[in-house]
Design a protein around this motif. Structure first.
Motif, short mmCIF file in Angstrom:
data_model
loop_
_atom_site.label_atom_id
_atom_site.label_comp_id
_atom_site.label_asym_id
_atom_site.label_seq_id
_atom_site.Cartn_x
_atom_site.Cartn_y
_atom_site.Cartn_z
N THR A 96 0.86 -1.18 0.00
CA THR A 96 0.00 0.00 0.00
C THR A 96 0.90 1.23 0.00
O THR A 96 1.93 1.26 0.67
CB THR A 96 -0.95 0.04 1.21
OG1 THR A 96 -0.17 0.02 2.41
CG2 THR A 96 -1.91 -1.14 1.20
N PHE A 97 0.48 2.23 -0.76
CA PHE A 97 1.22 3.49 -0.86
C PHE A 97 0.27 4.63 -0.54
O PHE A 97 -0.88 4.63 -0.96
CB PHE A 97 1.76 3.68 -2.28
CG PHE A 97 2.80 2.68 -2.68
CD1 PHE A 97 4.15 2.96 -2.55
CD2 PHE A 97 2.43 1.44 -3.21
CE1 PHE A 97 5.11 2.04 -2.92
CE2 PHE A 97 3.38 0.52 -3.58
CZ PHE A 97 4.73 0.82 -3.44
N ALA A 98 0.77 5.62 0.20
CA ALA A 98 -0.03 6.80 0.53
C ALA A 98 0.91 7.99 0.69
O ALA A 98 2.08 7.82 1.05
CB ALA A 98 -0.82 6.59 1.81
N THR A 99 0.38 9.17 0.42
CA THR A 99 1.17 10.36 0.68
C THR A 99 1.31 10.49 2.20
O THR A 99 0.58 9.85 2.96
CB THR A 99 0.49 11.62 0.11
OG1 THR A 99 -0.78 11.79 0.75
CG2 THR A 99 0.32 11.52 -1.40
N PRO A 100 2.23 11.32 2.67
CA PRO A 100 2.43 11.44 4.12
C PRO A 100 1.33 12.19 4.86
O PRO A 100 1.41 12.37 6.07
CB PRO A 100 3.76 12.18 4.26
CG PRO A 100 4.24 12.50 2.91
CD PRO A 100 3.26 11.99 1.92
N ARG A 125 4.76 14.92 -5.33
CA ARG A 125 5.44 15.77 -6.33
C ARG A 125 6.42 14.98 -7.18
O ARG A 125 7.01 15.51 -8.11
CB ARG A 125 6.17 16.91 -5.63
CG ARG A 125 5.22 17.87 -4.91
CD ARG A 125 5.96 18.77 -3.99
NE ARG A 125 6.62 17.90 -3.00
CZ ARG A 125 7.29 18.33 -1.96
NH1 ARG A 125 7.41 19.60 -1.73
NH2 ARG A 125 7.84 17.48 -1.11
N ASN A 126 6.62 13.69 -6.87
CA ASN A 126 7.54 12.84 -7.63
C ASN A 126 6.83 11.55 -8.05
O ASN A 126 7.16 10.46 -7.58
CB ASN A 126 8.78 12.53 -6.78
CG ASN A 126 9.85 11.83 -7.57
OD1 ASN A 126 9.71 11.57 -8.77
ND2 ASN A 126 10.95 11.50 -6.91
N ASN A 148 -6.28 16.08 -6.92
CA ASN A 148 -5.45 16.67 -7.97
C ASN A 148 -4.33 15.74 -8.44
O ASN A 148 -3.60 16.10 -9.36
CB ASN A 148 -4.87 18.01 -7.51
CG ASN A 148 -3.95 17.86 -6.31
OD1 ASN A 148 -4.02 16.90 -5.57
ND2 ASN A 148 -3.09 18.86 -6.12
N THR A 149 -4.18 14.55 -7.85
CA THR A 149 -3.12 13.63 -8.29
C THR A 149 -3.64 12.33 -8.87
O THR A 149 -2.96 11.70 -9.67
CB THR A 149 -2.15 13.30 -7.13
OG1 THR A 149 -2.86 12.59 -6.10
CG2 THR A 149 -1.50 14.55 -6.57
N VAL A 154 -3.52 7.53 -12.48
CA VAL A 154 -4.20 6.51 -13.28
C VAL A 154 -3.55 6.43 -14.67
O VAL A 154 -3.25 5.35 -15.17
CB VAL A 154 -5.72 6.80 -13.38
CG1 VAL A 154 -6.38 5.92 -14.44
CG2 VAL A 154 -6.38 6.58 -12.02
N GLU A 155 -3.29 7.58 -15.27
CA GLU A 155 -2.64 7.59 -16.59
C GLU A 155 -1.22 7.06 -16.52
O GLU A 155 -0.79 6.29 -17.38
CB GLU A 155 -2.62 9.01 -17.17
CG GLU A 155 -3.94 9.41 -17.76
CD GLU A 155 -3.86 10.74 -18.51
OE1 GLU A 155 -2.96 11.57 -18.22
OE2 GLU A 155 -4.70 10.94 -19.40
#
Length: 188
Positions: A96-100, A125-126, A148-149, A154-155
């Motif tokens: 699983t990945f999530a922003t901080p 941002r990366n 906004n991300t 998805v693309e």
């Protein structure tokens, strides 16, 4: 007698050549049929059944948030995070990945706890680094982003078409299969 032997030799060579040609045609036909065959991952109803080798990338915007700086999920968002875990715990997710941000981590937390994997934080941002990390995993993953991300993610994961999200959109999982098909799944 010599002509008869030559004739028999010619006939034998023709038969052998025909047999080689016939075997070649059979191999080509078998390969073509194999390419057209219904995958064994289809169940009797004709719907796709997951396999262990199939990688699906599940991308979702964090769920409903409270107010303030780095807000947590509100009561509705926390309940939806539990439903998200119910939906995905048997999907073979390996990471699983999530922003901080607190709201993104809290969206992934119930699933991460159930499947026993830590949440890997990524820098929104990366996105190239995130795509590289996800690509290195040989299995399905969950990525939690923001309004906004998520379309860009998805693309970047090969999904088409990219979804359009507003600040008020919560609770849609975008499941990207290995062919780039995107299925929208509501968190029930």
């Amino acid at each position: 007698m010599l002509l008869k032997l030559r004739g028999e030799a010619c006939s034998r060579r023709l038969r052998e050549g025909s047999m080689k040609t016939w075997r070649g045609l059979v191999l080509i036909a078998a390969a073509m049929l194999g390419a057209c065959a219904v995958p064994s991952t289809l169940d009797h109803s004709g719907t796709s059944a997951p396999t262990t080798n199939e990688k699906t990338i599940f991308v979702i915007r964090h769920l409903h948030k409270a107010q303030g700086d780095d807000p947590p999920l509100n009561k509705e968002g926390a309940a939806a995070a539990e439903r998200l875990a119910d939906m995905l715990e048997d999907e073979g997710i390996l990471a699983t990945f999530a922003t901080p941000t607190r709201r993104a981590r809290e969206t992934a937390a119930p699933l991460s706890n159930r499947i026993g994997v830590a949440i890997t934080e990524y820098d929104a941002r990366n996105p190239e680094a995130l795509v590289a990390s996800v690509s290195a995993i040989d299995g399905s993953v969950l990525v939690v982003g923001h309004s906004n991300t998520v379309p860009d993610l998805v693309e970047r994961f090969g999904g088409y078409p990219a979804p359009r999200l507003t600040e008020d959109d919560y609770g849609t999982i975008f499941a990207i299969d290995p062919m780039g098909n995107v299925e929208e799944l509501p968190v029930d």
